[in-house]
Design an enzyme around this catalytic site. Structure first.
Site, PDB file in Angstrom:
ATOM      1  N   THR A 179       0.814  -1.213   0.000  1.00  0.00           N
ATOM      2  CA  THR A 179       0.000   0.000   0.000  1.00  0.00           C
ATOM      3  C   THR A 179       0.848   1.265   0.000  1.00  0.00           C
ATOM      4  OG1 THR A 179      -1.721  -1.177   1.223  1.00  0.00           O
ATOM      5  CG2 THR A 179      -1.836   1.220   1.237  1.00  0.00           C
TER       6      THR A 179
ATOM      7  N   CYS B 138      -5.130  -9.576   3.326  1.00  0.00           N
ATOM      8  CA  CYS B 138      -4.508  -9.225   2.048  1.00  0.00           C
ATOM      9  C   CYS B 138      -3.149  -8.580   2.237  1.00  0.00           C
ATOM     10  CB  CYS B 138      -5.421  -8.295   1.236  1.00  0.00           C
ATOM     11  SG  CYS B 138      -6.583  -9.173   0.172  1.00  0.00           S
ATOM     12  N   PHE B 139      -2.708  -8.406   3.484  1.00  0.00           N
ATOM     13  CA  PHE B 139      -1.339  -8.001   3.807  1.00  0.00           C
ATOM     14  C   PHE B 139      -0.974  -6.651   3.202  1.00  0.00           C
ATOM     15  CE2 PHE B 139      -1.836 -12.485   2.649  1.00  0.00           C
ATOM     16  CZ  PHE B 139      -1.901 -13.017   3.923  1.00  0.00           C
ATOM     17  N   CYS B 140      -1.939  -5.733   3.152  1.00  0.00           N
ATOM     18  CA  CYS B 140      -1.708  -4.401   2.575  1.00  0.00           C
ATOM     19  C   CYS B 140      -1.177  -4.502   1.148  1.00  0.00           C
ATOM     20  CB  CYS B 140      -0.746  -3.591   3.438  1.00  0.00           C
ATOM     21  SG  CYS B 140      -1.366  -3.216   5.086  1.00  0.00           S
ATOM     22  N   ASN B 141      -1.678  -5.481   0.415  1.00  0.00           N
ATOM     23  CA  ASN B 141      -1.252  -5.682  -0.973  1.00  0.00           C
ATOM     24  C   ASN B 141      -2.470  -6.098  -1.789  1.00  0.00           C
ATOM     25  OD1 ASN B 141      -0.014  -6.410  -3.407  1.00  0.00           O
ATOM     26  ND2 ASN B 141       1.829  -7.120  -2.372  1.00  0.00           N
TER      27      ASN B 141
END
Length: 918
Positions: A149, A413-416
């Site tokens: 992100t 979503c792991f900032c992705n």
């Protein structure tokens, strides 16, 4: 992309067999062997005993030796204050950072920042963007869609400078690489920027460093020249994927966070700036350390590309010990890379081999590589667990199960978002649909319409061991492939799930009155049906108070309330016998309240009553107190299981709460705040800020002695109103707002004994040892920590209700309670057993739901406001519950109110006992 399948299997892959089958030599343990690595782990990471930590891509762990040396050096530096000494030490650390990445001050400068995100933000804000105009297309910001992100967020700065952002998919980069295509650029002299991760924080894919040279030479990313940014904060194995080697592979900017490498210090990162790109940075602000020269009286400023203000020099100095410890313990990053990749490759191979008896895969792995080389794949595995039918098991459920095995993973979503969409096949429209359904980044909404919104990620660090990998694999096998009993799971048949509770002395004083009305909607017509002779259960006493004042300070008439001692000292819970006689007409019997519980102190033991007053926030004094640690953070049984052994009792006559625990003298706490209580401005419950009072040092010391660490008892302020997020039901005026005590989500939690019975039968059916009393009904009911226990309905029928009425009280059913690991704690002993959570997970179709939340539809304080054991529960089904078949008999007998909807006839029937209305 979802990974393919291997040969069917359900056994743990032997590590030696894996090594023998490998086409390349595998390095594990830094030359110490398994025994030596265990000793290193025990010496430097003893705090991991009993825990499997698999989230090194989120944050790795620091060794004991480096933390001690860091503190000693920091203290020495602090006590021997010398700006020259401090400056020289910081400069030495800058050289050490560059040496770690195989470069030198002749090529790069090190700018310390607050982290990788701050480094990227600095580049975005200082980059000389050329705006679009009539004669120029302006600067371009290209970024790989498989980016964190913090990279994608740079486009907002570019847009503010009127530059154009271009998302670039990994497949487009690879296809261009194969074609050898070069993009023409009419504005080739303008500054452009391309940013991509050295390693994907989603899948662990390592992208070629050769892209840097191709970008800066204009051969890659349409018209993007001059600037190339590598985000290297994805893991600790940075050395192999940073701009080392040929000049063509040296990025203009490199961002990183040090806690990803060493586990400390947090809040410290760096931006490596190449000498050719340094003149490009144009800072709009300058502070101490950033100005080579300036005038205070006029606009004259000569910049210097370093940090603004005083840097966290003690944290910077601590980095030296991080580098030293890493080198001493592992022998270098090449060894770390080989060690962690071996563990990842072994785990990947073993996961792919796991199969259900049908041959269906147990997991779906999301990867762009086949884990064949550490050059293209980092020690990260991203996957979703599947059931035997191929449906995804929600990541939130997998995380909860893993925690029961003391395994820490990362989910979501792991900032992705870009990588998440690509691998899981989530379209842009689906992302917006998920948002409308209430899903936002970071929550536990893991499935929407059966489709996953995220996944599970495990990642290895330099202190990870083979035992960690195998413990994780055994967890997957135990929860998905453990042998199930061939005996069919018995279901709660009609007539087996409930009888009215045995009459107690307290209940015998309640007159058996019959309600004269039933809940209806619209016009009704009564039709005669032969009676069965069954009558509704007693309503509350007629001599109870006729008005209930708002708030928790109202003292009701004590004689009207029947109290029971704590659970351990009271009668057994009114659990239905397994062979209860069927009610006439084939029903399940009268639908009544069998037990009432309140939990005065959040996460502590239950207090059982037979009748209790109701206030605006639910049962009077339910979850009015909570235990917090020395930092003011609420404690629950998930962190402190012994809380269930703390037994509070409310004495309304004396206006006190008496608290007991084994080995402790009872202690009394006033029900209302007094002058001895110190006000605490705010505390936090489920992300809500609440005003509270500290109940004093005496009870704080009592709890601290029992729990073994400092803690406090606090009470929600009586003049503070915490509004429910979902509260307005049908018939309530607009703007009406239900209020909450310190509960998580709703005022009440209701469970149905038939549902508990079905779960008990499933647990006993799968118990290979045949221990029939492994999960007695009494213990199972207490695990779910409900306020209202009912009988008379079929298993899980409560999830179909829209509203219920109990006497003059009306409740909206907000939905099912999504269970956490607390149901695995035996409320009598504080011991954990994951079988309950696992069985519920298997039987509830991938959602661990049990019980339903209730909220007041309205409160009419002109009528009695009590809940009583023995009161009849009148539910109304949701409108979308359909029935397509009628019984063959003309005499339709329903022993609890139900709505049957016949779409083909466009008729709706309300059945109540032996009367039906339409």
């Amino acid at each position: 992309m979802a990974d393919g399948a291997a040969q069917p299997g359900a056994e743990l892959l032997a590590f030696e067999r894996f090594r023998e089958a490998s086409a390349q030599p595998l390095a594990y343990g830094y030359g110490h062997g398994q025994r030596g690595l265990r000793e290193l782990r025990a010496r430097e990471f003893g705090r991991l005993a009993g825990t499997v930590y698999l989230d090194h891509a989120g944050a790795t762990l620091f060794p004991r030796a480096s933390s001690g040396a860091s503190l000693a050096t920091s203290w020495k530096t602090f006590t021997n204050i010398s700006s020259k000494l401090t400056q020289d030490t910081v400069e030495q650390v800058r050289y050490r950072v560059l040496a770690h990445f195989r470069t030198s001050p002749e090529d790069y400068s090190v700018i310390f920042t607050a982290g990788s995100t701050a480094a990227l933000k600095l580049v975005a804000e200082a980059f000389p963007w050329a705006p679009r105009g009539p004669e120029s297309s302006g600067s371009l910001f290209c970024y790989l869609t498989d980016s964190h992100t913090s990279v994608v967020g740079m486009r907002t700065v570019a847009a503010a400078r009127n530059a154009t952002s271009i998302p670039v998919r990994p497949e487009d980069m690879r296809s261009a690489e194969k074609r050898g295509a070069a993009a023409s650029d009419p504005d080739c002299q303008l500054p452009h920027l391309f940013c991509y991760p050295a390693q994907s924080n989603f899948s662990g894919t390592r992208y070629p460093l050769s892209w840097v040279g191709e970008v800066t030479s204009g051969r890659r990313c349409p018209r993007a020249r001059t600037g190339a940014v590598v985000r290297a904060a994805g893991r600790g194995l940075l050395r192999e994927h940073l701009p080392a080697g040929p000049v063509a592979h040296q990025a203009d900017f490199v961002s990183l966070s040090f806690y990803k490498i060493f586990g400390f210090p947090t809040g410290l990162g760096a931006l490596l700036v190449h000498r050719r790109a340094a003149p490009l940075l144009r800072k709009t602000y300058f502070g101490g350390g950033t100005a080579a020269a300036y005038l205070a009286g006029e606009d004259f400023y000569i910049p210097r590309p370093f940090e603004d203000g005083t840097i966290p020099f003690l944290d910077v100095i601590a980095l030296k010990h991080g580098f030293d410890a890493l080198e001493r313990l592992t022998g270098g990053m090449e060894n770390v890379q080989q060690h962690t990749f071996t563990l990842a490759q072994y785990t990947y191979t073993a996961l792919r081999s796991l199969r259900y008896p049908s041959g269906a895969p147990v997991v779906r792995i999301y990867s762009d590589s086949a884990f064949c080389s550490p050059e293209v794949q980092g020690p990260v595995i991203n996957f979703n667990v599947l059931d035997a039918n191929g449906c995804v098991v929600g990541y939130s459920q997998v995380e909860k199960m893993a925690s029961l095995f003391n395994i820490q993973v990362r989910t979501g979503c792991f900032c992705n978002t870009g990588a998440c969409q690509r691998h899981l096949g989530i379209s842009d429209e689906m992302v917006k649909k998920h948002l409308q359904a209430g899903h936002v980044c970071g929550d536990d909404v893991d499935l929407v319409d059966g489709q996953p919104t995220g996944s599970v990620r495990i990642s290895f660090g330099y202190m990870s061991t083979l035992e960690d990998a195998q413990a994780f694999l055994k967890f997957i096998i135990a929860t998905r492939l453990r042998p199930q009993s061939s005996q069919p799971v018995p279901q709660a048949a009609p007539g087996e799930a409930g009888t009215a509770p045995a009459e107690t002395e307290a209940q015998s004083t309640v007159p058996a009155t019959v309600p004269t009305t039933v809940p209806t909607t619209g016009h009704i017509t009564v039709s005669t049906v032969p009676a069965t002779g069954h009558r509704p259960n007693p309503s509350p006493r007629e001599d109870t108070p006729t008005a209930c004042r708002a708030g928790n300070g109202w003292p009701p008439a004590v004689g009207a309330v029947h109290l029971h001692p704590p659970l351990e000292a009271t009668r057994p819970l009114q659990a239905p016998p397994e062979k209860a006689a069927a009610a006439p007409g084939g029903g399940l019997g009268p639908h009544v309240i069998t037990n009432l519980f309140l939990y005065p102190i959040k996460s502590c033991a239950a207090f059982e009553v037979t009748q209790w007053p109701v206030g605006h926030q639910g049962l009077l004094y339910d979850r009015s107190w909570m235990v917090v640690n020395h930092n003011g953070i609420c404690l629950s049984q998930k962190q402190e299981p012994r809380l269930c052994l703390v037994q509070p009792r409310i004495d309304l006559q004396q206006r006190i709460m008496v608290i007991r625990a084994k080995g402790m003298e009872p202690i009394e706490v006033p029900l209302e705040e007094n002058g001895e209580w110190a006000q605490i401005c705010q505390s936090k419950v489920c992300a809500d800020r609440v005003n509270t009072y500290d109940c004093g040092e005496k009870i704080s010391s009592w709890l601290s002695r029992f729990l073994g660490h400092p803690c406090h008892l606090i009470k929600q302020s009586s003049d503070f109103q915490r509004n429910a997020k979902k509260s307005r039901g049908k018939g309530q005026p607009a703007g009406a707002q239900a209020t909450l005590s310190l509960v998580n989500e709703a005022q009440y939690l209701l469970i149905n004994t038939s549902s508990v019975l079905e779960l008990q039968q499933q647990l006993h059916a799968s118990d290979e040892n045949g221990r029939e009393e492994l999960f007695p009904m009494r213990d199972l009911i207490s695990r779910f920590r409900a306020n209202i226990i009912t009988s008379g309905a079929s298993a899980f029928e409560e999830e179909k209700w829209e509203e219920i009425s109990i006497g003059s009280l009306h409740f909206q059913v907000l939905g099912p309670c999504h269970r956490c690991q607390m149901i695995c704690i035996d409320q009598q002993t504080g011991q954990r057993n994951q079988d309950v959570f696992q069985k519920l997970s298997e039987s509830r179709e991938r959602k661990v739901n049990f019980g339903v939340y209730l909220m007041h539809l309205s409160l009419d304080f002109s009528s009695p406001c009590f809940l009583s054991v023995g009161s009849q529960v009148l539910p109304v089904l949701k409108e979308n519950v359909e029935c397509h078949d009628l019984p063959a008999s003309e005499n339709i007998r329903m022993l609890s109110p139900k709505i049957l909807f016949f779409p083909q006839l466009k008729l709706k029937f309300l059945f109540y006992n032996d009367l039906y209305f339409y």
